[in-house]
Scaffold this active site. Structure first.
Site, PDB file in Angstrom:
ATOM      1  N   HIS A 191       0.846  -1.108  -0.029  1.00  0.00           N
ATOM      2  CA  HIS A 191      -0.122  -0.023  -0.073  1.00  0.00           C
ATOM      3  C   HIS A 191       0.840   1.453   0.008  1.00  0.00           C
ATOM      4  O   HIS A 191       0.356   2.151  -0.186  1.00  0.00           O
ATOM      5  CB  HIS A 191      -0.962   0.072   1.159  1.00  0.00           C
ATOM      6  CG  HIS A 191      -1.961  -1.119   1.098  1.00  0.00           C
ATOM      7  ND1 HIS A 191      -3.315  -0.736   0.610  1.00  0.00           N
ATOM      8  CD2 HIS A 191      -1.935  -2.604   1.043  1.00  0.00           C
ATOM      9  CE1 HIS A 191      -3.893  -1.942   0.596  1.00  0.00           C
ATOM     10  NE2 HIS A 191      -3.110  -3.056   0.795  1.00  0.00           N
ATOM     11  N   ASP A 398       3.126   9.171  -1.143  1.00  0.00           N
ATOM     12  CA  ASP A 398       2.105   8.696  -0.868  1.00  0.00           C
ATOM     13  C   ASP A 398       1.821   7.428  -1.764  1.00  0.00           C
ATOM     14  O   ASP A 398       1.755   7.464  -2.777  1.00  0.00           O
ATOM     15  CB  ASP A 398       1.083   9.430  -0.645  1.00  0.00           C
ATOM     16  CG  ASP A 398      -0.191   8.942   0.558  1.00  0.00           C
ATOM     17  OD1 ASP A 398      -0.143   7.946   0.796  1.00  0.00           O
ATOM     18  OD2 ASP A 398      -0.910   9.973   1.171  1.00  0.00           O
TER      19      ASP A 398
HETATM   20  P1  ADP Z   1      -3.469   6.677   4.781  1.00  0.00           P
HETATM   21  O1  ADP Z   1      -3.721   5.428   4.304  1.00  0.00           O
HETATM   22  O2  ADP Z   1      -1.930   6.898   4.721  1.00  0.00           O
HETATM   23  O3  ADP Z   1      -3.772   7.135   5.899  1.00  0.00           O
HETATM   24  P2  ADP Z   1      -5.190   7.454   2.645  1.00  0.00           P
HETATM   25  O4  ADP Z   1      -5.645   8.744   2.311  1.00  0.00           O
HETATM   26  O5  ADP Z   1      -4.959   6.499   1.644  1.00  0.00           O
HETATM   27  O6  ADP Z   1      -4.087   7.651   3.459  1.00  0.00           O
HETATM   28  O7  ADP Z   1      -6.422   7.036   3.621  1.00  0.00           O
HETATM   29  C1  ADP Z   1      -6.851   7.728   4.804  1.00  0.00           C
HETATM   30  C2  ADP Z   1      -8.061   7.103   5.066  1.00  0.00           C
HETATM   31  O8  ADP Z   1      -8.492   7.595   6.405  1.00  0.00           O
HETATM   32  C3  ADP Z   1      -9.074   7.848   4.335  1.00  0.00           C
HETATM   33  O9  ADP Z   1     -10.212   6.816   3.995  1.00  0.00           O
HETATM   34  C4  ADP Z   1      -9.886   8.814   5.028  1.00  0.00           C
HETATM   35  O10 ADP Z   1     -11.190   9.095   4.948  1.00  0.00           O
HETATM   36  C5  ADP Z   1      -9.587   8.492   6.554  1.00  0.00           C
HETATM   37  N1  ADP Z   1      -9.303   9.636   7.393  1.00  0.00           N
HETATM   38  C6  ADP Z   1      -8.136  10.570   7.469  1.00  0.00           C
HETATM   39  N2  ADP Z   1      -8.563  11.246   8.381  1.00  0.00           N
HETATM   40  C7  ADP Z   1      -9.485  11.075   8.902  1.00  0.00           C
HETATM   41  C8  ADP Z   1      -9.946  11.606  10.302  1.00  0.00           C
HETATM   42  N3  ADP Z   1      -9.413  12.924  11.034  1.00  0.00           N
HETATM   43  N4  ADP Z   1     -11.291  11.222  10.432  1.00  0.00           N
HETATM   44  C9  ADP Z   1     -11.846  10.108   9.776  1.00  0.00           C
HETATM   45  N5  ADP Z   1     -11.307   9.614   8.847  1.00  0.00           N
HETATM   46  C10 ADP Z   1     -10.185   9.882   8.471  1.00  0.00           C
HETATM   47  C1  G6P Z   2      -1.171   3.189   5.873  1.00  0.00           C
HETATM   48  C2  G6P Z   2      -0.564   1.996   6.036  1.00  0.00           C
HETATM   49  C3  G6P Z   2      -1.445   0.925   6.435  1.00  0.00           C
HETATM   50  C4  G6P Z   2      -1.698   1.303   7.972  1.00  0.00           C
HETATM   51  C5  G6P Z   2      -2.327   2.739   7.842  1.00  0.00           C
HETATM   52  C6  G6P Z   2      -2.584   3.272   9.230  1.00  0.00           C
HETATM   53  O1  G6P Z   2      -2.479   3.144   5.119  1.00  0.00           O
HETATM   54  O2  G6P Z   2      -0.284   1.674   4.738  1.00  0.00           O
HETATM   55  O3  G6P Z   2      -0.655  -0.391   6.585  1.00  0.00           O
HETATM   56  O4  G6P Z   2      -2.880   0.600   8.598  1.00  0.00           O
HETATM   57  O5  G6P Z   2      -1.521   3.592   7.312  1.00  0.00           O
HETATM   58  O6  G6P Z   2      -1.464   3.125  10.232  1.00  0.00           O
HETATM   59  P1  G6P Z   2      -1.647   2.116  11.406  1.00  0.00           P
HETATM   60  O7  G6P Z   2      -0.058   2.222  11.854  1.00  0.00           O
HETATM   61  O8  G6P Z   2      -2.554   2.844  12.517  1.00  0.00           O
HETATM   62  O9  G6P Z   2      -2.051   0.591  11.147  1.00  0.00           O
END
Ligand code: ADP
Ligand code: G6P
Length: 500
Positions: A191, A398
């Site tokens: 991911h 990202d």
């Molecule tokens: P990452 O996997 O690195 O966190 P992504 O943008 O791919 O980044 O996914 C983030 C997910 O977390 C999204 O589905 C988004 O809606 C959710 N998210 C991010 N910030 C918040 C928040 N403060 N409250 C609720 N959901 C959140």
């Molecule tokens: C990214 C990573 C995931 C991970 C998520 C949240 O999306 O690719 O593997 O689950 O961040 O991070 P956390 O450390 O809370 O699992």
């Protein structure tokens, strides 16, 4: 272990049979395997609470899990050292969401999750070399926890099940699982980005070889897949061709294929939520103050470029005095990995920057930056997407970034401008966004200004193009593609119904 040989694409050796989804036994299941489960367990004064897990892996796979009737194997989020009654309750609560916990003890959480996976591997995969040197004991813990995951999966899997392993925490699982259960067909999906270089990581050989234990390896973009091929070539000395349909072959005739499948979001779900009366009401409230609204939504992570984004907003207010008293930035940051030092430092840095911008510009009637450190529910999240004049998604790097796609999917009104960092995986698809170099404060603040000045007609044209892409490549399509490569059939699972 036999050395994989190059499989010249697309000439597949006759003795390597391409996968045919129809060969899957009807009773076979998909086993999703990831460190993070869809729900995270917290134990508060003996009470077990499940909350939805943060991050793209959990949010993206949750719907797939429901549709596929899969079993999801991962860490509950709580340390294994709990009274047996509490452990039993956790197991029962996880079973209700078709999840199976892998026990991880407190010291292992520190060595495996906090220090090796998130202190070292995560920065390496995002092309940062300012991480601490990996500690040999932490590496040993990473290997031990990966071996435990492989053991749990080997025990749980029935003949014919498909195993879909996710992300950097579990790079060794495909190879370890193959040693225990060579009968299982296994996929691995990363991911994160795949970096330009893994040179700062002494363990790279073992990690890459671990991934190659899978039959199918997936990345978000063709560029990541190509870099993986370069790394395999440079590190393991194996020649590899990564054109479409290509991969490797083990001496035993097993094919390892490498693919780019961009993950996505539940586009129809976000579009539908935009018409929810609760969302519409919240949008009105968020916009009540008038003036342009910038929005950022991120996990609080050093890859997301939040300080750079704030600094560019400050610059915009410096350069465009007419925006003072009017423009607002609403930055939502979901707490993440708070026990990892780099994350604590980032939080302090972001909060200091927010305070500085507000100190410099706020008046009694107006505060330029509203910063919320916490999670919000789906109504509030959709309202933020729908209220934004300008959505700021500016990660330094990202893997994909689902927030960008969630925003686009939400904008059925075809308004709103997406400012998108060019090093997000999503930038490979969302070409109609305003693409920016996220480290260049001048370029960023110019993009903010351009977004504000953009004509309604141009906004509409851009948003239409963005929406067409996200609608056509939603999370369902991603799952279908990945599972078909794995030999599983989402539609067949749906016919069987969840939980079977
Ligand atoms: P990452 O996997 O690195 O966190 P992504 O943008 O791919 O980044 O996914 C983030 C997910 O977390 C999204 O589905 C988004 O809606 C959710 N998210 C991010 N910030 C918040 C928040 N403060 N409250 C609720 N959901 C959140
Ligand atoms: C990214 C990573 C995931 C991970 C998520 C949240 O999306 O690719 O593997 O689950 O961040 O991070 P956390 O450390 O809370 O699992």
């Amino acid at each position: 272990m036999t050395a994989p040989r190059l499989l010249g694409a697309p000439e597949v050796r006759p003795d390597i049979r391409p996968l045919d989804a129809r060969r899957v036994a009807p009773a076979s299941r998909v086993l999703i395997v990831s460190n993070r489960l869809p729900s995270t367990v917290r134990v508060d004064e003996g009470r077990v609470q499940l909350t939805p897990s943060a991050g793209g892996l959990a949010t993206g796979l949750r719907g797939v899990h429901d549709a596929a009737g899969s079993t999801w194997i991962g860490w509950s989020g709580a340390p294994a050292e709990l009274p047996s009654a509490t452990r039993r309750e956790i197991a029962l609560r996880l079973a209700e969401v078709d999840a199976l916990g892998v026990p991880i003890h407190g010291p292992e959480i520190a060595g495996f999750y906090q220090r090796f996976a998130n202190g070292v591997l995560w920065p390496v995969l995002h092309d940062r070399d300012d991480h601490p040197d990996p500690d040999p004991d932490d590496w040993a813990t990473y290997r031990a926890v990966n071996a435990r995951f492989a053991a749990v999966v080997a025990e749980e899997a029935r003949p014919g099940d498909r195993v879909w392993v996710h992300d950097y925490h579990l790079m060794l699982v495909p190879r370890l699982l193959r040693a225990r259960r060579p009968d299982l067909r296994t996929g691995f999906f990363l991911h994160t980005p795949f970096p330009d270089s893994m040179a700062s990581l002494p363990q790279r050989r073992t990690l890459l070889d671990g991934i190659l234990g899978a039959d199918v390896v997936g990345f978000h973009t063709p560029a990541y897949a190509a870099r993986f091929g370069d790394a395999v070539r440079a590190t393991l000395g194996r020649d590899v061709e990564l054109a479409s349909g290509a991969g490797f072959a083990d001496d035993d005739g097993r094919a390892v294929s490498v693919h780019a499948c961009p993950m996505s979001v539940d586009a129809a779900g976000f579009a539908a939520r935009a018409t929810d009366p609760r969302v519409i009401r919240r949008v009105q409230e968020l916009r009540a103050a008038g003036g342009p609204l910038f929005v950022g939504v991120d996990r609080l992570d050093h890859t997301k470029g939040i300080p750079e984004r704030l600094a560019a907003f400050e610059r915009l207010l410096d350069e465009r005095p007419e925006l003072r008293g009017r423009a607002r930035l609403l930055q939502l940051a979901v707490p993440s990995r708070e026990d990892v030092p780099a994350y604590r430092e980032l939080r302090a840095r972001v909060e200091a920057l927010v305070a500085r911008v507000n100190r410099r510009f706020a008046t009694l009637a107006w505060q330029p930056v509203t910063y919320v450190y916490g999670s919000v529910d789906e109504v509030e999240l959709s309202a933020m997407y729908c209220a934004a004049d300008v959505m700021l998604v500016t990660p330094l790097r990202d893997g994909m970034n689902l927030v960008a796609k969630e925003f686009v999917a939400s904008r059925i009104d075809e308004k709103g401008v997406l400012v998108l960092g060019e090093h997000a995986g999503a930038a490979a698809e969302l070409r109609a966004a305003l693409l920016v170099d996220p480290r260049d404060a001048g370029e960023l603040s110019r993009a903010y200004a351009r977004a504000l000045d953009m004509s309604p007609a141009e906004r509409r044209v851009r948003m239409r193009r963005l929406r067409a892409r996200v609608d056509a490549h939603d999370v369902r399509r991603w799952a279908d593609e990945c599972l078909a490569l794995l030999g599983a059939d989402l539609q067949a699972s749906e016919r069987r119904g969840p939980g079977r």
